[in-house]
Design an enzyme around this catalytic site. Structure first.
Site, PDB file in Angstrom:
ATOM      1  N   GLY A   1      -7.362  -1.213   9.040  1.00 48.77           N
ATOM      2  CA  GLY A   1      -7.470  -1.822   7.728  1.00 48.77           C
ATOM      3  C   GLY A   1      -6.100  -2.033   7.105  1.00 48.77           C
ATOM      4  O   GLY A   1      -5.075  -1.585   7.623  1.00 48.77           O
ATOM      5  N   CYS A   2      -6.082  -2.716   5.964  1.00 49.80           N
ATOM      6  CA  CYS A   2      -4.811  -3.057   5.310  1.00 49.80           C
ATOM      7  C   CYS A   2      -4.133  -1.829   4.705  1.00 49.80           C
ATOM      8  O   CYS A   2      -2.958  -1.554   4.993  1.00 49.80           O
ATOM      9  CB  CYS A   2      -5.035  -4.139   4.267  1.00 49.80           C
ATOM     10  SG  CYS A   2      -6.388  -3.812   3.112  1.00 49.80           S
ATOM     11  N   TYR A   3      -4.843  -1.078   3.870  1.00 49.23           N
ATOM     12  CA  TYR A   3      -4.257   0.150   3.321  1.00 49.23           C
ATOM     13  C   TYR A   3      -3.841   1.121   4.436  1.00 49.23           C
ATOM     14  O   TYR A   3      -2.743   1.693   4.387  1.00 49.23           O
ATOM     15  CB  TYR A   3      -5.250   0.848   2.392  1.00 49.23           C
ATOM     16  CG  TYR A   3      -5.447   0.227   1.030  1.00 49.23           C
ATOM     17  CD1 TYR A   3      -4.370  -0.026   0.183  1.00 49.23           C
ATOM     18  CD2 TYR A   3      -6.732  -0.068   0.566  1.00 49.23           C
ATOM     19  CE1 TYR A   3      -4.568  -0.571  -1.081  1.00 49.23           C
ATOM     20  CE2 TYR A   3      -6.940  -0.616  -0.697  1.00 49.23           C
ATOM     21  CZ  TYR A   3      -5.859  -0.866  -1.519  1.00 49.23           C
ATOM     22  OH  TYR A   3      -6.059  -1.398  -2.769  1.00 49.23           O
TER      23      TYR A   3
END
EC number: 1.2.1.38
Length: 344
Positions: free
Chosen positions: A149-151
């Site tokens: 994921g991005c985070y």
């Protein structure tokens, strides 16, 4: 030429994947699916792609057509890849999943955070977590890749050098992260409306965000022991970008942290350790598959502050997926990804 299929091409990660693959010299998108937009030409849906996909239209998912591809990307909500990945793998097709379906190694933990039972727990043993800076060799041999994921991407890349070196107190990690609105997806939602998100910033999911167990899993593996992480995400009035401000207490203040980070990422094509004293900006990575990092030790104490920025749709999603594609098929890892960030 690598024959590519995409399941779910109408969201932001889907169109970003199309944009990147349009410029990839060794990949050809043969199938792209969307139940709601079946029959619509890709170039009509996305005018920015006119001249790149003029003969390609969205279609209803078809296992036979997808199974004829060398690799299938899933740019779908969670749960979709559970239902289709097994059949594709049995047909010999590689799967690169941009959703959260195979990121967590524990099916029970996944069900706790995503509110439904894991639909394909038998495939978890085959899933490789697609963070190239950690799992490059495993990615080369993978059948099923779970794109981070991005985070989690921005946070793990920021903390990894400290934890791998045993320098950080793993029980007291803090990730204060900000995201652009595109991170919420393309679906209609009141919180994503311009009048709601513009000229405002707010924290959300302080009690617990779905990316928390994913980040914790990666940091635990890096540290080789249990970790304690406080993760607070924020929504900011920008379209793209993740800015992670990371805090850790170090057990040895004599170590040259700048040298540590530079050595750890010296051979990584998509991690840029900036000069000492730098403050990376999200706009510097907009449209680029790059994570820019700066490390600080304010007042020379034992508290370290790491600043990490990525484009949530590129290094935080579709660009990282293409990076995994390149590794998986033995190509130059940078192929189709040498875009500079967009300024202004």
């Amino acid at each position: 030429m690598i024959k590519v299929g995409i399941v779910g091409g109408t969201g932001y990660t889907g169109v970003e994947l199309l944009r990147l693959l349009a410029q990839h010299p060794q990949a050809e998108v043969a199938v792209i699916t969307s139940r709601s937009e079946a029959g619509v030409a890709v170039a009509d849906m996305y005018p920015n792609l006119r001249g790149h996909y003029d003969g390609l239209a969205f279609s209803v998912p078809d296992s036979k057509a997808l199974g004829a591809c060398d690799v299938v990307f899933f740019a779908t909500p969670h749960g979709v890849a559970h239902a289709l990945a097994g059949e594709l793998l049995a047909a010999g097709t590689k799967v690169i999943d941009l959703s959260a379906d195979f990121r967590l190694q524990d099916a029970t933990e996944w069900g706790k955070w995503y509110g439904q039972p894991h639909g394909a727990p038998e495939l978890l043993k085959d899933a490789v977590y697609g963070l190239p800076e950690v799992n490059r060799e495993k990615i080369r041999q993978a059948r099923l890749i779970a794109v981070p994921g991005c985070y989690p991407t921005a946070t793990q890349l920021g903390f990894l050098p400290l934890l791998e070196a045993g320098l950080a107190d793993p029980s007291r990690l803090i990730a204060d992260c900000k995201s652009g609105v595109s991170g919420a997806g393309r679906g209609a939602a009141v919180g994503s409306l311009f009048c709601e998100a513009g000229e405002s910033m707010k924290a959300y999911a302080v009690k617990g965000h779905r990316h928390l167990p994913e980040i914790s899993q990666g940091l635990r593996l890096a540290a080789g022991k249990d970790i304690g992480l406080t993760f607070v995400p924020h929504l900011t009035p920008m379209i793209r970008g993740i800015h992670a401000t990371l805090y850790a207490n170090v057990v040895d203040t004599s170590v040259d942290l700048q040298a540590l980070f530079e050595k750890r990422y010296a051979d990584e094509p998509f991690v840029d350790v900036m000069p000492a004293g730098s403050h990376p900006e999200t706009r510097s990575v907009r449209g680029a598959n790059v994570c820019r990092i700066a490390v600080h030790r304010p007042q020379g104490g034992d508290l370290v502050v790491v600043l990490s920025v990525i484009d949530n749709l590129v290094k935080g999603a579709s660009g990282q997926a293409v990076q995994n594609l390149n590794i998986l098929f033995g190509l130059d890892e940078r192929m189709g990804l040498s875009h500079a960030g967009l300024l202004p």
